[in-house]
Design a protein around this motif. Sequence first.
Motif, PDB file in Angstrom:
ATOM      1  N   ILE A 285       9.713   6.330   5.464  1.00 40.98           N
ATOM      2  CA  ILE A 285       8.696   5.407   4.977  1.00 40.98           C
ATOM      3  C   ILE A 285       8.383   4.382   6.055  1.00 40.98           C
ATOM      4  O   ILE A 285       9.298   3.841   6.706  1.00 40.98           O
ATOM      5  N   ARG A 291      -3.343   1.104   3.395  1.00 42.12           N
ATOM      6  CA  ARG A 291      -2.479   2.222   3.037  1.00 42.12           C
ATOM      7  C   ARG A 291      -3.207   3.287   2.225  1.00 42.12           C
ATOM      8  O   ARG A 291      -3.072   4.485   2.502  1.00 42.12           O
ATOM      9  N   ASP A 292      -3.962   2.873   1.226  1.00 40.98           N
ATOM     10  CA  ASP A 292      -4.614   3.863   0.359  1.00 40.98           C
ATOM     11  C   ASP A 292      -5.632   4.695   1.128  1.00 40.98           C
ATOM     12  O   ASP A 292      -5.753   5.903   0.907  1.00 40.98           O
ATOM     13  N   LEU A 295      -3.652   7.148   3.204  1.00 38.42           N
ATOM     14  CA  LEU A 295      -3.115   8.223   2.369  1.00 38.42           C
ATOM     15  C   LEU A 295      -4.189   9.266   2.082  1.00 38.42           C
ATOM     16  O   LEU A 295      -3.938  10.479   2.232  1.00 38.42           O
ATOM     17  N   LYS A 306       3.086  10.745   0.658  1.00 39.81           N
ATOM     18  CA  LYS A 306       3.310  10.283  -0.707  1.00 39.81           C
ATOM     19  C   LYS A 306       3.586   8.783  -0.706  1.00 39.81           C
ATOM     20  O   LYS A 306       3.674   8.150   0.357  1.00 39.81           O
ATOM     21  N   ILE A 307       3.727   8.218  -1.895  1.00 44.89           N
ATOM     22  CA  ILE A 307       4.122   6.818  -2.051  1.00 44.89           C
ATOM     23  C   ILE A 307       5.356   6.764  -2.950  1.00 44.89           C
ATOM     24  O   ILE A 307       5.332   7.280  -4.065  1.00 44.89           O
ATOM     25  N   TYR A 309       7.482   3.738  -4.321  1.00 42.59           N
ATOM     26  CA  TYR A 309       6.745   4.159  -5.514  1.00 42.59           C
ATOM     27  C   TYR A 309       5.581   3.203  -5.680  1.00 42.59           C
ATOM     28  O   TYR A 309       5.699   2.015  -5.345  1.00 42.59           O
ATOM     29  N   PRO A 310       4.451   3.632  -6.233  1.00 41.92           N
ATOM     30  CA  PRO A 310       3.287   2.747  -6.364  1.00 41.92           C
ATOM     31  C   PRO A 310       3.455   1.641  -7.399  1.00 41.92           C
ATOM     32  O   PRO A 310       2.770   0.624  -7.332  1.00 41.92           O
ATOM     33  N   ILE A 340       4.077   4.025   2.879  1.00 44.28           N
ATOM     34  CA  ILE A 340       3.624   5.412   2.832  1.00 44.28           C
ATOM     35  C   ILE A 340       4.760   6.288   3.347  1.00 44.28           C
ATOM     36  O   ILE A 340       5.472   5.916   4.291  1.00 44.28           O
ATOM     37  N   THR A 341       4.958   7.417   2.694  1.00 45.08           N
ATOM     38  CA  THR A 341       6.031   8.344   3.034  1.00 45.08           C
ATOM     39  C   THR A 341       5.452   9.574   3.708  1.00 45.08           C
ATOM     40  O   THR A 341       4.527  10.200   3.184  1.00 45.08           O
TER      41      THR A 341
END
Length: 365
Positions: A285, A291-292, A295, A306-307, A309-310, A340-341
């Motif tokens: 991460i 970020r969005d 992604l 992935k995230i 956690y959101p 972000i992962t």
Amino acid sequence: MKVRYSYLPEQFSNCDDLWRELQDFVYTGDFTLGKPLTTFENSFAELIGTRYAIGVSSGTDAIKLSLKALGVGSGDEVITAANTFVATVGAICELGATPIFVDCDDTFCMNVNLVAEKLTEKTKALLPVHFTGYMTDMRKIKSLADQNNLAIVEDACQSILGSIKGKNAGTWGDAGAFSLHPLKNINVWSDGGIIVTDSDDLDKNLRLMRNHGLEDRDTVTCLGVNSRLDTIQAVVGNWILPQAKSISEKRIANANFLDNGFSDIPEIEIPPRPNDFRLVYHLYIVFAEDRDGLLDYCLQKGIEAKIHYPIPIYRQPALKFLGNKEGDFPVADSHANRIITFPCDQHLEHRHLKYIIESVSEYYG
């Protein structure tokens, strides 16, 4: 190019010898608490560096049974991280205890400097979470627990072979809980978990608790549960466990490669990499501007980012009864908007990692 997230097809793509072992095992009929499970438990304990390891049905049960064996129950408080996965908190609540959250820091683990202010006369245990493959600073947690006569259960489900100064995750507290879920670094073909401990009493009690409290076929010495690790899954575990060190080393190497590539991108912030800590990168991460947007761009480019956690666990609808509100844990909230992962597993090649770095660089221009 596609950079997938799940590595399971590759993890078991070359296992003809495992299939033969499974076939031979089926003929034995030794399906419950069988010899392969004993072998797996002994090998796992040796790998981690504890006297005992007890196989159970999931990482969640590994946490729950450890807490229960240490006397945690109704009315007690257990201090844990505000950004963990639901399993950590679910295990506490199943016992009738109350989770007390502590904000995280940029290592994604609980900020140990905030723990003392959460202590009350109801505090029974500390449940640090070695989230993403980082390590909570167990030196400070251990000192605080000793000063206040508190139990420690380590949620090490994401941190097999993570360590601080060579002392492994799971070996600092009274018990350490690990997950063998298919998406963990060391995995089996179903849910599974394992508890490690150096305590003779905990080892004895946990073996009873996971098997209905049965001392023998006809004697029930306590009211336990059905939470045995299936012996057939232990066969799988015995096949993959010898790869544990090489898997962690490859993940570390891949993470270092990504770190080096991202270090030239101002919009990406790499989390701290503490000295004396061995991070095993169950999740890789970083922090990202916009970020969005990043992604969405990565997904369009075939990178399964992935995230995690959101929505922080403390803000989930199921935990409204605790009375926490948005803003109570500002670092966890900030992470939910910035992290972000990226894929980082042992099966990825440099060309995949370069593609991730190049795609992120392209996005930011």
